[in-house]
Design a protein around this motif. Structure first.
Motif, mmCIF file in Angstrom:
data_model
loop_
_atom_site.group_PDB
_atom_site.id
_atom_site.type_symbol
_atom_site.label_atom_id
_atom_site.label_comp_id
_atom_site.label_asym_id
_atom_site.label_seq_id
_atom_site.Cartn_x
_atom_site.Cartn_y
_atom_site.Cartn_z
ATOM 1 N N THR A 1 -6.927 -9.749 1.194
ATOM 2 C CA THR A 1 -7.469 -10.854 1.781
ATOM 3 C C THR A 1 -7.292 -12.216 1.105
ATOM 4 N N ARG A 2 -7.468 -11.996 -0.372
ATOM 5 C CA ARG A 2 -7.189 -13.342 -1.154
ATOM 6 C C ARG A 2 -5.970 -13.765 -1.892
ATOM 7 N N SER A 3 -4.958 -12.727 -1.695
ATOM 8 C CA SER A 3 -3.870 -12.994 -2.328
ATOM 9 C C SER A 3 -2.932 -14.175 -1.497
ATOM 10 N N LYS A 4 -2.192 -14.853 -2.447
ATOM 11 C CA LYS A 4 -1.231 -15.942 -1.766
ATOM 12 C C LYS A 4 -0.035 -15.386 -1.445
ATOM 13 N N SER A 5 0.284 -14.068 -1.958
ATOM 14 C CA SER A 5 1.594 -13.829 -1.817
ATOM 15 C C SER A 5 1.582 -12.755 -0.405
ATOM 16 N N LEU A 6 2.446 -13.299 0.615
ATOM 17 C CA LEU A 6 2.507 -12.615 1.796
ATOM 18 C C LEU A 6 3.341 -11.109 1.536
ATOM 19 N N MET A 7 4.364 -11.133 0.654
ATOM 20 C CA MET A 7 4.595 -9.629 0.322
ATOM 21 C C MET A 7 3.707 -8.842 -0.193
ATOM 22 N N LEU A 8 2.850 -9.120 -1.056
ATOM 23 C CA LEU A 8 1.677 -8.251 -1.456
ATOM 24 C C LEU A 8 0.883 -8.038 -0.476
ATOM 25 N N LYS A 9 0.506 -8.993 0.404
ATOM 26 C CA LYS A 9 -0.414 -8.736 1.644
ATOM 27 C C LYS A 9 0.144 -7.539 2.528
ATOM 28 N N SER A 10 1.528 -7.734 2.764
ATOM 29 C CA SER A 10 2.196 -6.606 3.676
ATOM 30 C C SER A 10 2.210 -5.546 3.037
ATOM 31 N N ALA A 11 2.467 -5.240 1.767
ATOM 32 C CA ALA A 11 2.735 -4.194 1.005
ATOM 33 C C ALA A 11 1.310 -3.349 0.898
#
Length: 574
Positions: free
Chosen positions: A396-406
Protein backbone atom coordinates in the motif's frame (compact mmCIF):
# COMPACT_ATOMS: atom_id res chain seq x y z
CA UNK A 1 10.04 21.32 13.74
CA UNK A 2 8.92 21.06 10.09
CA UNK A 3 8.43 18.13 7.80
CA UNK A 4 11.67 17.10 6.05
CA UNK A 5 11.18 17.00 2.26
CA UNK A 6 12.30 13.92 0.37
CA UNK A 7 14.57 16.04 -1.85
CA UNK A 8 16.74 17.02 1.14
CA UNK A 9 19.59 14.77 2.40
CA UNK A 10 17.52 13.85 5.44
CA UNK A 11 14.54 13.07 3.23
CA UNK A 12 16.63 10.88 0.93
CA UNK A 13 18.04 9.09 3.97
CA UNK A 14 14.51 8.41 5.22
CA UNK A 15 13.47 7.18 1.77
CA UNK A 16 16.47 4.83 1.61
CA UNK A 17 15.68 3.59 5.10
CA UNK A 18 12.08 2.91 4.10
CA UNK A 19 13.27 0.97 1.03
CA UNK A 20 15.66 -1.24 3.02
CA UNK A 21 13.04 -1.70 5.73
CA UNK A 22 10.52 -2.75 3.08
CA UNK A 23 12.89 -5.40 1.72
CA UNK A 24 13.46 -6.76 5.22
CA UNK A 25 9.71 -6.79 5.89
CA UNK A 26 9.06 -8.83 2.76
CA UNK A 27 11.69 -11.49 3.46
CA UNK A 28 9.63 -13.72 5.86
CA UNK A 29 6.59 -13.64 3.58
CA UNK A 30 8.75 -14.32 0.52
CA UNK A 31 10.40 -17.24 2.31
CA UNK A 32 7.00 -18.78 3.10
CA UNK A 33 5.77 -18.23 -0.47
CA UNK A 34 8.92 -19.80 -1.90
CA UNK A 35 8.88 -22.86 0.39
CA UNK A 36 5.10 -23.44 0.28
CA UNK A 37 4.14 -22.18 -3.18
CA UNK A 38 6.91 -21.46 -5.68
CA UNK A 39 9.21 -24.39 -5.01
CA UNK A 40 6.37 -26.95 -4.72
CA UNK A 41 4.84 -25.85 -8.03
CA UNK A 42 8.20 -26.04 -9.77
CA UNK A 43 8.83 -29.57 -8.47
CA UNK A 44 5.35 -30.67 -9.57
CA UNK A 45 5.94 -29.31 -13.08
CA UNK A 46 9.31 -31.08 -13.20
CA UNK A 47 7.77 -34.38 -12.06
CA UNK A 48 4.98 -34.10 -14.64
CA UNK A 49 7.59 -33.79 -17.41
CA UNK A 50 9.71 -36.73 -16.28
CA UNK A 51 8.95 -40.26 -17.45
CA UNK A 52 9.43 -41.72 -13.96
CA UNK A 53 8.01 -38.72 -12.12
CA UNK A 54 11.32 -37.44 -10.80
CA UNK A 55 11.97 -33.78 -10.14
CA UNK A 56 14.95 -33.13 -12.39
CA UNK A 57 15.56 -31.81 -15.87
CA UNK A 58 18.67 -33.86 -16.61
CA UNK A 59 16.64 -36.38 -18.61
CA UNK A 60 14.69 -35.51 -21.81
CA UNK A 61 11.29 -33.92 -21.35
CA UNK A 62 8.46 -36.43 -21.35
CA UNK A 63 4.88 -35.44 -22.20
CA UNK A 64 3.43 -38.92 -21.95
CA UNK A 65 1.70 -38.20 -18.64
CA UNK A 66 -0.29 -35.38 -20.24
CA UNK A 67 -1.21 -37.39 -23.34
CA UNK A 68 -2.31 -40.24 -21.05
CA UNK A 69 -5.01 -37.97 -19.59
CA UNK A 70 -6.70 -38.02 -23.00
CA UNK A 71 -5.81 -41.55 -24.08
CA UNK A 72 -6.08 -43.51 -20.82
CA UNK A 73 -9.67 -44.59 -20.11
CA UNK A 74 -9.23 -44.38 -16.32
CA UNK A 75 -7.72 -40.88 -16.37
CA UNK A 76 -10.36 -39.67 -18.79
CA UNK A 77 -13.09 -41.13 -16.59
CA UNK A 78 -11.59 -39.44 -13.50
CA UNK A 79 -11.54 -36.08 -15.27
CA UNK A 80 -15.10 -36.47 -16.55
CA UNK A 81 -16.31 -37.55 -13.09
CA UNK A 82 -14.78 -34.43 -11.54
CA UNK A 83 -16.31 -32.17 -14.18
CA UNK A 84 -19.71 -33.82 -13.79
CA UNK A 85 -19.75 -33.44 -10.01
CA UNK A 86 -18.61 -29.82 -10.21
CA UNK A 87 -21.14 -28.95 -12.94
CA UNK A 88 -24.13 -30.59 -11.25
CA UNK A 89 -23.17 -29.01 -7.92
CA UNK A 90 -22.90 -25.63 -9.62
CA UNK A 91 -26.38 -25.95 -11.20
CA UNK A 92 -27.99 -27.02 -7.91
CA UNK A 93 -26.16 -24.28 -6.01
CA UNK A 94 -27.38 -21.62 -8.44
CA UNK A 95 -30.97 -22.89 -8.23
CA UNK A 96 -30.88 -22.76 -4.42
CA UNK A 97 -28.84 -19.58 -4.01
CA UNK A 98 -30.58 -17.13 -6.34
CA UNK A 99 -34.08 -17.16 -4.75
CA UNK A 100 -32.58 -17.09 -1.25
CA UNK A 101 -30.30 -14.16 -2.09
CA UNK A 102 -33.22 -12.33 -3.68
CA UNK A 103 -35.27 -12.62 -0.49
CA UNK A 104 -32.36 -11.60 1.76
CA UNK A 105 -31.62 -8.53 -0.38
CA UNK A 106 -35.24 -7.36 -0.12
CA UNK A 107 -35.60 -7.76 3.64
CA UNK A 108 -35.04 -5.03 6.21
CA UNK A 109 -31.50 -4.35 7.37
CA UNK A 110 -32.16 -6.12 10.67
CA UNK A 111 -33.65 -9.26 9.16
CA UNK A 112 -31.18 -9.48 6.29
CA UNK A 113 -28.26 -9.21 8.74
CA UNK A 114 -29.76 -12.03 10.78
CA UNK A 115 -30.17 -14.17 7.67
CA UNK A 116 -26.55 -13.59 6.64
CA UNK A 117 -25.37 -14.61 10.12
CA UNK A 118 -27.25 -17.89 9.72
CA UNK A 119 -26.02 -18.44 6.16
CA UNK A 120 -22.38 -17.83 7.10
CA UNK A 121 -22.50 -19.82 10.34
CA UNK A 122 -21.08 -23.02 8.74
CA UNK A 123 -17.91 -21.10 7.76
CA UNK A 124 -16.81 -21.19 11.39
CA UNK A 125 -17.26 -24.95 11.76
CA UNK A 126 -14.68 -27.40 10.48
CA UNK A 127 -15.53 -28.95 7.12
CA UNK A 128 -14.64 -32.35 8.59
CA UNK A 129 -17.28 -31.87 11.31
CA UNK A 130 -19.89 -30.83 8.76
CA UNK A 131 -19.16 -33.83 6.55
CA UNK A 132 -19.37 -36.09 9.59
CA UNK A 133 -22.78 -34.57 10.31
CA UNK A 134 -23.95 -35.48 6.81
CA UNK A 135 -22.93 -39.09 7.39
CA UNK A 136 -25.26 -38.99 10.41
CA UNK A 137 -28.10 -37.47 8.41
CA UNK A 138 -27.79 -39.62 5.29
CA UNK A 139 -26.71 -42.91 6.85
CA UNK A 140 -28.78 -46.11 7.05
CA UNK A 141 -29.72 -45.17 10.62
CA UNK A 142 -29.73 -41.42 10.00
CA UNK A 143 -32.52 -38.90 10.30
CA UNK A 144 -33.95 -39.29 6.79
CA UNK A 145 -34.04 -43.08 6.81
CA UNK A 146 -35.38 -43.11 10.39
CA UNK A 147 -38.26 -40.84 9.38
CA UNK A 148 -38.83 -42.93 6.26
CA UNK A 149 -38.93 -46.05 8.40
CA UNK A 150 -41.64 -44.51 10.58
CA UNK A 151 -43.67 -44.00 7.41
CA UNK A 152 -43.06 -47.56 6.26
CA UNK A 153 -40.56 -46.65 3.53
CA UNK A 154 -36.83 -47.02 3.00
CA UNK A 155 -34.12 -47.39 3.85
CA UNK A 156 -32.78 -45.39 0.93
CA UNK A 157 -29.16 -45.50 -0.27
CA UNK A 158 -28.29 -41.88 0.47
CA UNK A 159 -24.68 -42.21 1.59
CA UNK A 160 -21.41 -43.15 -0.13
CA UNK A 161 -22.71 -42.31 -3.59
CA UNK A 162 -22.96 -39.42 -6.04
CA UNK A 163 -26.05 -38.01 -4.33
CA UNK A 164 -24.23 -37.64 -1.02
CA UNK A 165 -21.22 -36.00 -2.69
CA UNK A 166 -23.41 -33.43 -4.44
CA UNK A 167 -25.29 -32.67 -1.22
CA UNK A 168 -22.02 -32.10 0.62
CA UNK A 169 -20.57 -29.96 -2.18
CA UNK A 170 -23.71 -27.83 -2.46
CA UNK A 171 -23.81 -27.28 1.30
CA UNK A 172 -20.22 -26.03 1.17
CA UNK A 173 -20.60 -23.85 -1.95
CA UNK A 174 -24.00 -22.35 -1.16
CA UNK A 175 -22.84 -19.60 1.27
CA UNK A 176 -20.23 -18.38 -1.23
CA UNK A 177 -22.75 -17.84 -4.01
CA UNK A 178 -25.39 -16.36 -1.71
CA UNK A 179 -22.83 -13.84 -0.42
CA UNK A 180 -21.85 -12.85 -3.98
CA UNK A 181 -25.46 -12.51 -5.15
CA UNK A 182 -26.68 -10.59 -2.10
CA UNK A 183 -23.86 -8.09 -2.58
CA UNK A 184 -24.82 -7.59 -6.22
CA UNK A 185 -28.56 -7.39 -5.54
CA UNK A 186 -28.17 -4.83 -2.77
CA UNK A 187 -26.20 -2.54 -5.06
CA UNK A 188 -28.99 -2.26 -7.66
CA UNK A 189 -30.38 1.24 -8.16
CA UNK A 190 -34.00 1.00 -7.04
CA UNK A 191 -34.97 4.12 -8.99
CA UNK A 192 -34.64 2.14 -12.22
CA UNK A 193 -37.19 -0.38 -10.99
CA UNK A 194 -39.55 2.39 -9.89
CA UNK A 195 -39.22 4.17 -13.23
CA UNK A 196 -40.08 0.96 -15.11
CA UNK A 197 -43.19 0.43 -12.98
CA UNK A 198 -44.36 4.01 -13.51
CA UNK A 199 -44.09 3.42 -17.26
CA UNK A 200 -46.56 0.54 -16.92
CA UNK A 201 -44.16 -2.42 -16.94
CA UNK A 202 -45.36 -5.56 -15.21
CA UNK A 203 -43.35 -7.10 -12.38
CA UNK A 204 -42.25 -9.84 -14.77
CA UNK A 205 -40.90 -7.32 -17.29
CA UNK A 206 -39.26 -5.29 -14.52
CA UNK A 207 -37.43 -8.38 -13.30
CA UNK A 208 -36.41 -9.71 -16.73
CA UNK A 209 -35.51 -6.39 -18.41
CA UNK A 210 -34.20 -4.26 -15.51
CA UNK A 211 -33.37 -6.34 -12.44
CA UNK A 212 -31.86 -9.54 -13.82
CA UNK A 213 -29.46 -7.91 -16.35
CA UNK A 214 -27.83 -6.03 -13.47
CA UNK A 215 -27.41 -9.22 -11.43
CA UNK A 216 -26.35 -11.42 -14.36
CA UNK A 217 -22.59 -10.61 -14.26
CA UNK A 218 -22.38 -11.55 -10.57
CA UNK A 219 -24.46 -14.69 -11.20
CA UNK A 220 -22.28 -15.86 -14.10
CA UNK A 221 -19.03 -14.95 -12.37
CA UNK A 222 -20.14 -16.59 -9.14
CA UNK A 223 -21.23 -19.71 -11.02
CA UNK A 224 -17.82 -20.04 -12.66
CA UNK A 225 -16.15 -19.54 -9.28
CA UNK A 226 -18.34 -22.23 -7.71
CA UNK A 227 -17.56 -24.62 -10.58
CA UNK A 228 -13.81 -24.11 -10.17
CA UNK A 229 -14.04 -24.63 -6.41
CA UNK A 230 -16.00 -27.82 -7.02
CA UNK A 231 -13.28 -29.23 -9.26
CA UNK A 232 -10.78 -29.08 -6.40
CA UNK A 233 -12.88 -30.85 -3.77
CA UNK A 234 -11.05 -33.64 -1.98
CA UNK A 235 -12.58 -34.25 1.44
CA UNK A 236 -16.22 -34.25 0.35
CA UNK A 237 -16.00 -37.07 -2.24
CA UNK A 238 -13.46 -38.89 -0.05
CA UNK A 239 -15.86 -39.01 2.93
CA UNK A 240 -19.33 -38.99 1.38
CA UNK A 241 -18.59 -40.69 -1.94
CA UNK A 242 -18.24 -44.30 -2.96
CA UNK A 243 -15.56 -46.18 -4.84
CA UNK A 244 -16.89 -44.96 -8.19
CA UNK A 245 -16.70 -41.28 -7.13
CA UNK A 246 -13.03 -41.03 -8.01
CA UNK A 247 -12.20 -37.38 -8.63
CA UNK A 248 -8.99 -35.66 -9.72
CA UNK A 249 -7.89 -34.69 -6.16
CA UNK A 250 -8.54 -38.22 -4.83
CA UNK A 251 -6.70 -39.72 -7.81
CA UNK A 252 -3.73 -37.41 -7.16
CA UNK A 253 -3.60 -38.44 -3.50
CA UNK A 254 -3.78 -42.13 -4.34
CA UNK A 255 -1.05 -41.86 -6.98
CA UNK A 256 1.29 -40.04 -4.59
CA UNK A 257 0.71 -42.70 -1.94
CA UNK A 258 1.73 -45.30 -4.56
CA UNK A 259 4.76 -43.17 -5.55
CA UNK A 260 3.34 -42.64 -9.05
CA UNK A 261 4.28 -38.96 -9.13
CA UNK A 262 4.22 -38.52 -12.91
CA UNK A 263 0.50 -38.98 -13.52
CA UNK A 264 -0.39 -37.25 -10.24
CA UNK A 265 1.69 -34.20 -11.14
CA UNK A 266 0.25 -34.00 -14.66
CA UNK A 267 -3.32 -34.16 -13.36
CA UNK A 268 -2.43 -31.54 -10.75
CA UNK A 269 -1.02 -29.14 -13.35
CA UNK A 270 -4.14 -29.65 -15.48
CA UNK A 271 -6.31 -28.85 -12.46
CA UNK A 272 -4.21 -25.76 -11.75
CA UNK A 273 -4.55 -24.53 -15.33
CA UNK A 274 -8.32 -24.91 -15.23
CA UNK A 275 -8.44 -23.14 -11.85
CA UNK A 276 -6.39 -20.16 -13.07
CA UNK A 277 -8.49 -19.78 -16.22
CA UNK A 278 -11.68 -20.17 -14.19
CA UNK A 279 -10.73 -17.53 -11.63
CA UNK A 280 -9.69 -15.10 -14.35
CA UNK A 281 -12.96 -15.72 -16.20
CA UNK A 282 -14.98 -15.26 -13.01
CA UNK A 283 -13.31 -11.92 -12.28
CA UNK A 284 -13.68 -10.87 -15.93
CA UNK A 285 -17.41 -11.60 -15.94
CA UNK A 286 -18.32 -10.56 -12.41
CA UNK A 287 -15.82 -7.73 -11.98
CA UNK A 288 -13.26 -7.17 -9.24
CA UNK A 289 -16.01 -6.11 -6.85
CA UNK A 290 -17.77 -9.50 -7.12
CA UNK A 291 -16.28 -10.66 -3.81
CA UNK A 292 -16.65 -7.32 -2.03
CA UNK A 293 -18.48 -7.18 1.30
CA UNK A 294 -22.24 -6.77 1.29
CA UNK A 295 -23.20 -3.11 1.27
CA UNK A 296 -26.66 -1.66 1.60
CA UNK A 297 -26.72 1.92 0.42
CA UNK A 298 -29.58 4.31 -0.11
CA UNK A 299 -29.75 3.28 -3.75
CA UNK A 300 -30.00 -0.42 -2.97
CA UNK A 301 -33.18 -2.25 -3.82
CA UNK A 302 -33.37 -3.55 -0.27
CA UNK A 303 -33.48 -0.03 1.11
CA UNK A 304 -36.70 1.09 -0.61
CA UNK A 305 -38.24 -1.90 -2.36
CA UNK A 306 -39.46 -4.40 0.23
CA UNK A 307 -40.51 -7.91 -0.68
CA UNK A 308 -44.11 -8.01 -1.90
CA UNK A 309 -46.40 -10.91 -0.84
CA UNK A 310 -46.79 -12.83 -4.11
CA UNK A 311 -46.73 -16.55 -4.97
CA UNK A 312 -43.26 -16.12 -6.48
CA UNK A 313 -42.06 -14.41 -3.30
CA UNK A 314 -43.50 -17.25 -1.22
CA UNK A 315 -41.62 -19.76 -3.38
CA UNK A 316 -38.38 -17.79 -2.91
CA UNK A 317 -38.94 -17.76 0.86
CA UNK A 318 -39.40 -21.53 0.73
CA UNK A 319 -36.03 -21.82 -1.01
CA UNK A 320 -34.44 -19.67 1.70
CA UNK A 321 -35.91 -21.87 4.44
CA UNK A 322 -34.65 -24.99 2.68
CA UNK A 323 -31.18 -23.46 2.35
CA UNK A 324 -31.06 -22.62 6.05
CA UNK A 325 -32.10 -26.18 6.91
CA UNK A 326 -29.38 -27.56 4.64
CA UNK A 327 -26.76 -25.30 6.23
CA UNK A 328 -27.74 -25.41 9.90
CA UNK A 329 -29.27 -28.87 10.39
CA UNK A 330 -25.86 -30.62 10.11
CA UNK A 331 -24.60 -28.41 12.95
CA UNK A 332 -27.51 -29.35 15.20
CA UNK A 333 -28.03 -33.04 14.46
CA UNK A 334 -24.62 -34.01 15.80
CA UNK A 335 -25.45 -32.89 19.34
CA UNK A 336 -28.13 -35.52 20.18
CA UNK A 337 -26.01 -38.36 18.79
CA UNK A 338 -23.22 -37.50 21.24
CA UNK A 339 -25.28 -38.55 24.28
CA UNK A 340 -26.37 -42.00 23.12
CA UNK A 341 -25.71 -45.06 25.27
CA UNK A 342 -24.90 -47.32 22.32
CA UNK A 343 -21.55 -47.65 20.58
CA UNK A 344 -23.08 -46.88 17.19
CA UNK A 345 -24.36 -43.56 15.91
CA UNK A 346 -28.04 -43.61 15.09
CA UNK A 347 -30.97 -41.22 15.15
CA UNK A 348 -32.87 -40.87 17.36
CA UNK A 349 -30.22 -41.73 19.99
CA UNK A 350 -30.84 -44.61 22.39
CA UNK A 351 -30.90 -43.55 26.05
CA UNK A 352 -28.79 -40.78 27.53
CA UNK A 353 -25.15 -40.92 28.57
CA UNK A 354 -22.24 -38.50 28.89
CA UNK A 355 -19.60 -41.22 28.69
CA UNK A 356 -18.58 -40.17 25.19
CA UNK A 357 -17.83 -36.64 26.39
CA UNK A 358 -15.76 -38.15 29.18
CA UNK A 359 -13.84 -40.19 26.60
CA UNK A 360 -13.33 -37.15 24.38
CA UNK A 361 -12.05 -35.08 27.30
CA UNK A 362 -9.82 -37.75 28.82
CA UNK A 363 -8.54 -39.81 25.88
CA UNK A 364 -4.96 -38.99 24.94
CA UNK A 365 -5.89 -39.34 21.25
CA UNK A 366 -8.32 -36.43 21.37
CA UNK A 367 -6.42 -34.34 23.91
CA UNK A 368 -3.15 -34.54 21.96
CA UNK A 369 -4.94 -33.75 18.70
CA UNK A 370 -6.74 -30.78 20.28
CA UNK A 371 -3.53 -29.39 21.79
CA UNK A 372 -1.65 -29.78 18.50
CA UNK A 373 -4.41 -28.01 16.56
CA UNK A 374 -4.47 -25.12 19.03
CA UNK A 375 -0.68 -24.89 19.11
CA UNK A 376 -0.33 -24.93 15.34
CA UNK A 377 -3.33 -22.61 14.92
CA UNK A 378 -1.91 -19.94 17.25
CA UNK A 379 1.55 -20.07 15.66
CA UNK A 380 0.02 -19.96 12.18
CA UNK A 381 -2.17 -17.00 13.12
CA UNK A 382 0.83 -15.07 14.46
CA UNK A 383 3.02 -15.91 11.47
CA UNK A 384 0.36 -15.26 8.80
CA UNK A 385 -0.81 -12.02 10.43
CA UNK A 386 2.72 -10.57 10.67
CA UNK A 387 3.64 -11.67 7.14
CA UNK A 388 0.33 -10.42 5.75
CA UNK A 389 0.82 -7.11 7.55
CA UNK A 390 4.29 -6.74 6.00
CA UNK A 391 2.96 -7.49 2.51
CA UNK A 392 0.03 -5.10 2.97
CA UNK A 393 2.28 -2.37 4.38
CA UNK A 394 4.77 -2.48 1.52
CA UNK A 395 2.05 -3.03 -1.07
CA UNK A 396 0.00 0.00 0.00
CA UNK A 397 2.92 2.40 0.56
CA UNK A 398 5.13 1.48 -2.38
CA UNK A 399 5.35 3.98 -5.25
CA UNK A 400 6.27 1.25 -7.74
CA UNK A 401 3.28 -0.07 -9.62
CA UNK A 402 5.25 -3.16 -10.63
CA UNK A 403 6.10 -3.97 -7.00
CA UNK A 404 2.48 -3.46 -5.95
CA UNK A 405 1.25 -5.79 -8.69
CA UNK A 406 3.87 -8.41 -7.82
CA UNK A 407 2.89 -8.33 -4.14
CA UNK A 408 -0.82 -8.62 -4.95
CA UNK A 409 -0.31 -11.54 -7.34
CA UNK A 410 2.02 -13.34 -4.92
CA UNK A 411 -0.32 -12.84 -1.96
CA UNK A 412 -3.47 -13.96 -3.82
CA UNK A 413 -1.92 -16.88 -5.74
CA UNK A 414 -2.32 -19.47 -2.92
CA UNK A 415 -6.06 -18.86 -3.12
CA UNK A 416 -6.09 -20.02 -6.75
CA UNK A 417 -3.92 -23.13 -6.45
CA UNK A 418 -5.99 -26.26 -5.56
CA UNK A 419 -5.31 -27.41 -2.03
CA UNK A 420 -4.49 -30.97 -3.09
CA UNK A 421 -1.79 -29.59 -5.39
CA UNK A 422 -0.33 -27.55 -2.55
CA UNK A 423 -0.54 -30.64 -0.37
CA UNK A 424 1.57 -32.91 -2.56
CA UNK A 425 3.96 -30.12 -3.52
CA UNK A 426 4.64 -29.01 0.06
CA UNK A 427 4.94 -32.66 1.08
CA UNK A 428 7.62 -33.13 -1.57
CA UNK A 429 9.58 -30.00 -0.60
CA UNK A 430 9.34 -30.42 3.15
CA UNK A 431 10.36 -34.05 2.82
CA UNK A 432 13.65 -32.82 1.39
CA UNK A 433 13.99 -30.20 4.12
CA UNK A 434 13.25 -32.67 6.91
CA UNK A 435 10.18 -30.74 8.09
CA UNK A 436 7.58 -33.50 7.69
CA UNK A 437 5.86 -34.20 11.01
CA UNK A 438 7.12 -31.00 12.68
CA UNK A 439 5.01 -28.12 13.94
CA UNK A 440 7.20 -25.64 12.06
CA UNK A 441 6.57 -27.42 8.77
CA UNK A 442 2.81 -27.43 9.33
CA UNK A 443 2.82 -23.77 10.38
CA UNK A 444 4.68 -22.81 7.19
CA UNK A 445 2.20 -24.84 5.12
CA UNK A 446 -0.86 -23.37 6.84
CA UNK A 447 0.52 -19.82 6.70
CA UNK A 448 0.54 -19.83 2.91
CA UNK A 449 -3.20 -20.70 2.95
CA UNK A 450 -3.93 -17.82 5.33
CA UNK A 451 -1.88 -15.15 3.54
CA UNK A 452 -4.45 -14.24 0.83
CA UNK A 453 -7.30 -13.44 3.21
CA UNK A 454 -5.00 -11.75 5.73
CA UNK A 455 -3.48 -9.62 2.98
CA UNK A 456 -6.89 -8.55 1.66
CA UNK A 457 -8.16 -7.62 5.12
CA UNK A 458 -5.06 -5.67 6.17
CA UNK A 459 -4.45 -4.05 2.76
CA UNK A 460 -7.98 -2.60 2.83
CA UNK A 461 -7.47 -1.41 6.41
CA UNK A 462 -4.12 0.25 5.65
CA UNK A 463 -5.46 1.87 2.48
CA UNK A 464 -8.12 3.58 4.60
CA UNK A 465 -5.54 5.14 6.97
CA UNK A 466 -4.76 8.79 6.22
CA UNK A 467 -1.06 9.06 5.29
CA UNK A 468 -0.89 12.57 6.76
CA UNK A 469 -1.33 11.11 10.25
CA UNK A 470 1.86 9.11 9.88
CA UNK A 471 3.63 12.06 8.30
CA UNK A 472 2.66 14.20 11.27
CA UNK A 473 4.39 11.69 13.55
CA UNK A 474 7.54 11.98 11.40
CA UNK A 475 7.55 15.76 11.80
CA UNK A 476 7.50 15.24 15.56
CA UNK A 477 10.73 13.22 15.28
CA UNK A 478 9.29 9.70 15.28
CA UNK A 479 11.09 7.07 13.23
CA UNK A 480 9.32 5.06 10.53
CA UNK A 481 8.93 2.05 12.79
CA UNK A 482 7.76 4.00 15.81
CA UNK A 483 5.26 6.01 13.76
CA UNK A 484 3.86 2.80 12.29
CA UNK A 485 3.55 0.85 15.55
CA UNK A 486 2.36 3.76 17.71
CA UNK A 487 0.10 5.53 15.21
CA UNK A 488 -0.98 3.22 12.37
CA UNK A 489 -1.27 -0.12 14.18
CA UNK A 490 -3.76 1.15 16.83
CA UNK A 491 -5.97 2.44 14.02
CA UNK A 492 -6.05 -0.91 12.20
CA UNK A 493 -6.20 -3.03 15.38
CA UNK A 494 -9.75 -4.35 14.63
CA UNK A 495 -8.52 -5.55 11.23
CA UNK A 496 -5.47 -7.17 12.85
CA UNK A 497 -7.69 -9.02 15.31
CA UNK A 498 -9.95 -10.14 12.48
CA UNK A 499 -6.96 -11.32 10.42
CA UNK A 500 -5.62 -13.24 13.42
CA UNK A 501 -8.97 -14.98 13.98
CA UNK A 502 -9.35 -15.82 10.27
CA UNK A 503 -5.88 -17.35 10.25
CA UNK A 504 -6.51 -19.37 13.40
CA UNK A 505 -9.84 -20.72 12.13
CA UNK A 506 -8.29 -21.56 8.74
CA UNK A 507 -5.48 -23.52 10.38
CA UNK A 508 -7.85 -25.13 12.88
CA UNK A 509 -10.15 -26.29 10.07
CA UNK A 510 -7.49 -27.40 7.56
CA UNK A 511 -7.12 -31.14 7.00
CA UNK A 512 -5.65 -31.76 3.52
CA UNK A 513 -2.20 -30.22 4.08
CA UNK A 514 -2.13 -31.60 7.63
CA UNK A 515 -2.90 -35.07 6.28
CA UNK A 516 0.34 -35.01 4.28
CA UNK A 517 2.35 -33.27 7.01
CA UNK A 518 1.47 -35.31 10.09
CA UNK A 519 2.18 -38.91 11.07
CA UNK A 520 1.07 -40.25 14.42
CA UNK A 521 0.94 -36.73 15.85
CA UNK A 522 -2.30 -35.69 14.11
CA UNK A 523 -4.30 -32.50 14.28
CA UNK A 524 -7.95 -32.62 15.35
CA UNK A 525 -9.44 -32.54 11.81
CA UNK A 526 -7.08 -35.30 10.64
CA UNK A 527 -7.94 -37.39 13.71
CA UNK A 528 -11.66 -37.03 12.97
CA UNK A 529 -10.99 -37.91 9.33
CA UNK A 530 -9.13 -41.07 10.34
CA UNK A 531 -12.11 -42.15 12.46
CA UNK A 532 -14.48 -41.43 9.57
CA UNK A 533 -12.45 -43.73 7.31
CA UNK A 534 -11.83 -46.50 9.86
CA UNK A 535 -14.89 -46.55 12.10
CA UNK A 536 -17.14 -43.91 13.67
CA UNK A 537 -17.97 -43.92 17.36
CA UNK A 538 -20.17 -41.48 19.35
CA UNK A 539 -16.92 -40.03 20.71
CA UNK A 540 -16.57 -38.32 17.34
CA UNK A 541 -20.03 -36.80 17.90
CA UNK A 542 -18.92 -35.58 21.32
CA UNK A 543 -15.83 -33.93 19.86
CA UNK A 544 -17.92 -32.39 17.08
CA UNK A 545 -20.39 -31.07 19.66
CA UNK A 546 -17.56 -29.46 21.61
CA UNK A 547 -16.34 -27.79 18.41
CA UNK A 548 -19.80 -26.68 17.26
CA UNK A 549 -21.12 -25.29 20.56
CA UNK A 550 -18.93 -22.12 20.64
CA UNK A 551 -19.98 -21.34 17.05
CA UNK A 552 -23.66 -21.69 17.90
CA UNK A 553 -23.30 -19.54 21.00
CA UNK A 554 -21.30 -16.90 19.11
CA UNK A 555 -23.85 -16.80 16.27
CA UNK A 556 -26.71 -16.38 18.75
CA UNK A 557 -24.87 -13.52 20.48
CA UNK A 558 -24.15 -11.79 17.15
CA UNK A 559 -27.76 -12.23 16.03
CA UNK A 560 -29.13 -10.84 19.31
CA UNK A 561 -26.76 -7.85 19.20
CA UNK A 562 -27.73 -7.16 15.58
CA UNK A 563 -31.42 -7.38 16.47
CA UNK A 564 -31.18 -5.16 19.55
CA UNK A 565 -28.97 -2.55 17.86
CA UNK A 566 -31.43 -2.29 14.97
CA UNK A 567 -34.27 -1.77 17.42
CA UNK A 568 -32.33 0.97 19.21
CA UNK A 569 -31.63 2.74 15.91
CA UNK A 570 -35.28 2.47 14.88
CA UNK A 571 -36.49 3.92 18.19
CA UNK A 572 -33.96 6.73 17.99
CA UNK A 573 -35.16 7.70 14.52
CA UNK A 574 -38.80 7.58 15.55
Amino acid sequence: MTYVPVASPAGRKRLLGRFSTGILLLLPALLILVISLGWPLVTIVMRSLHEKGRSNFTDPLYFGHYSAIIQDDLLRQVALQSVMLAFVSMIVTVILAFPAAYVISRLSRKTSSLMMVLVLMPFWVSIIVRLFAFTTILGQQGIINSLAGELGAGPFPLLYNTFAVIVGMVAYLLPYLILILVSAMMSIDNSLLTAARTMGASERRVFLDIYFPQVRPALLGGSVLVFVLGLGFFLTPAILGGAHNLTIPIFIQQQVQNYQWGKAAAMGILLLAVSVVGYMLALKIGGKGMLSPVQQGSRGAAARDPLRPTPVAALCVAFLVFDLILLILPLLVVIPTSVTETTQIQFPPVGFSTKWFVEALTSSIWIDAFIKSVRVGVMTAICATLCGLALARVGTRSKSLMLKSAIQVGAIMPLIVPVILLGIGIYDVQGRLGLIGSDIGLVIAHSVLCLPLVFLVLANALAAVDVSIEQAAWTMGASNGRAFWNVVVPIIMPALVGAFLISFVTSWDEAVLAMFQTGLDKTLPVTIYSFLKSGITPAVSAVATIVITPVLIGSIIIAVKSFTSSRIVTKARS
